[in-house]
Design a protein around this motif. Structure first.
Motif, PDB file in Angstrom:
ATOM      1  N   ILE A  37     -14.088 -15.585  -8.762  1.00 50.73           N
ATOM      2  CA  ILE A  37     -15.317 -16.166  -9.297  1.00 50.73           C
ATOM      3  C   ILE A  37     -15.077 -16.880 -10.631  1.00 50.73           C
ATOM      4  O   ILE A  37     -15.768 -17.856 -10.950  1.00 50.73           O
ATOM      5  CB  ILE A  37     -16.419 -15.100  -9.463  1.00 50.73           C
ATOM      6  CG1 ILE A  37     -15.939 -13.967 -10.372  1.00 50.73           C
ATOM      7  CG2 ILE A  37     -16.851 -14.555  -8.114  1.00 50.73           C
ATOM      8  CD1 ILE A  37     -17.029 -12.951 -10.675  1.00 50.73           C
ATOM      9  N   GLY A  38     -14.101 -16.406 -11.392  1.00 49.91           N
ATOM     10  CA  GLY A  38     -13.793 -17.056 -12.662  1.00 49.91           C
ATOM     11  C   GLY A  38     -13.267 -18.453 -12.453  1.00 49.91           C
ATOM     12  O   GLY A  38     -13.642 -19.394 -13.159  1.00 49.91           O
ATOM     13  N   ASN A  39     -12.408 -18.610 -11.480  1.00 47.46           N
ATOM     14  CA  ASN A  39     -11.856 -19.929 -11.172  1.00 47.46           C
ATOM     15  C   ASN A  39     -12.937 -20.872 -10.657  1.00 47.46           C
ATOM     16  O   ASN A  39     -12.931 -22.068 -10.961  1.00 47.46           O
ATOM     17  CB  ASN A  39     -10.746 -19.795 -10.138  1.00 47.46           C
ATOM     18  CG  ASN A  39      -9.996 -21.100  -9.934  1.00 47.46           C
ATOM     19  OD1 ASN A  39      -9.456 -21.677 -10.874  1.00 47.46           O
ATOM     20  ND2 ASN A  39      -9.956 -21.581  -8.701  1.00 47.46           N
ATOM     21  N   GLN A  40     -13.886 -20.334  -9.901  1.00 48.59           N
ATOM     22  CA  GLN A  40     -14.991 -21.153  -9.401  1.00 48.59           C
ATOM     23  C   GLN A  40     -15.843 -21.672 -10.555  1.00 48.59           C
ATOM     24  O   GLN A  40     -16.256 -22.844 -10.554  1.00 48.59           O
ATOM     25  CB  GLN A  40     -15.855 -20.334  -8.444  1.00 48.59           C
ATOM     26  CG  GLN A  40     -15.176 -20.014  -7.116  1.00 48.59           C
ATOM     27  CD  GLN A  40     -16.048 -19.157  -6.217  1.00 48.59           C
ATOM     28  OE1 GLN A  40     -17.227 -18.929  -6.511  1.00 48.59           O
ATOM     29  NE2 GLN A  40     -15.478 -18.674  -5.125  1.00 48.59           N
ATOM     30  N   LEU A  41     -16.120 -20.821 -11.543  1.00 49.39           N
ATOM     31  CA  LEU A  41     -16.884 -21.248 -12.706  1.00 49.39           C
ATOM     32  C   LEU A  41     -16.135 -22.331 -13.474  1.00 49.39           C
ATOM     33  O   LEU A  41     -16.733 -23.338 -13.895  1.00 49.39           O
ATOM     34  CB  LEU A  41     -17.159 -20.063 -13.638  1.00 49.39           C
ATOM     35  CG  LEU A  41     -17.851 -20.405 -14.964  1.00 49.39           C
ATOM     36  CD1 LEU A  41     -19.262 -20.922 -14.708  1.00 49.39           C
ATOM     37  CD2 LEU A  41     -17.885 -19.189 -15.888  1.00 49.39           C
TER      38      LEU A  41
END
Length: 201
Positions: A37-41
């Motif tokens: 999810i961090g990479n998506q943000l």
């Protein structure tokens, strides 16, 4: 002037806008470290000229709250931590956030128009340079009235500009546009009346 002697609670109470920006940037950076999810943000907020040209205009704002690594974050947040409080105190909360946000925004807009379509970028540097630019405007108005400010801030600005051009993986456009934006806004904010009232504090 730029030596911070407050404890944590004093700093938070005295400089709420700077504190909020520090917490926001650090919090978002920690979030981007979460697998998946961090990479998506990060990808959602990345400044990408090609995607901006295709209508993803939020990317003119979101890059100033993302950082490409710990050292990138550390440099920007240290600069904000040290130099931000004095400008927030002098200019006031509303004017400080105006300088910060508009410098970051115009830095990203300039990046969109100057850099190629495939160019990508992140970082609060444009906004930080806006803070430096606002101090430059204050130095311009005060001239020799505050030699300590002049002696500290002018070398900081010169060194920062030099490092902008000699460093690698640096968004030169955002740095220079942010600096000029902060300076121009500072010229409109800092008039002799404001400077006299600050001198009495």
């Amino acid at each position: 002037m730029f030596i911070r002697t407050e404890n944590f609670s004093q700093y938070v109470r005295a400089y709420p806008v700077v504190t909020f920006l520090l917490a926001l940037n650090i919090g978002i950076f920690i979030y981007t470290l979460i697998p998946g999810i961090g990479n998506q943000l990060f990808l959602f907020g990345l400044g990408d000229n090609f995607l901006i040209a295709n209508g993803e205009y939020w990317r003119l704002i979101t890059p100033m709250f993302l950082h490409g690594g710990f050292m990138h974050l550390l440099f920007n947040m240290f600069s904000l931590f040290v130099f931000g409080p004095e400008l927030e105190k002098i200019a006031g909360k509303a004017r400080f956030i105006t300088v910060y946000m508009l410098a970051g925004l115009f830095g990203d807009i300039a990046t969109y128009f100057v850099q190629p379509a495939a160019y990508t970028h992140v970082g609060a540097s444009g906004a930080i340079f806006g803070v430096f630019g606002a101090f430059g405007a204050l130095v311009y108005y005060t001239k020799h009235a505050f030699p300590q400010l002049r002696q500290v801030i002018l070398p900081i600005i010169v060194i920062s500009v030099v490092m902008t051009f000699v460093g690698t993986n640096i968004n030169v456009t955002a740095h220079i546009a942010g600096l000029l934006t902060g300076f121009l806004i500072g010229l409109s904010f800092f008039n002799p009346k404001n400077i006299v009232s600050w001198r009495k504090k």
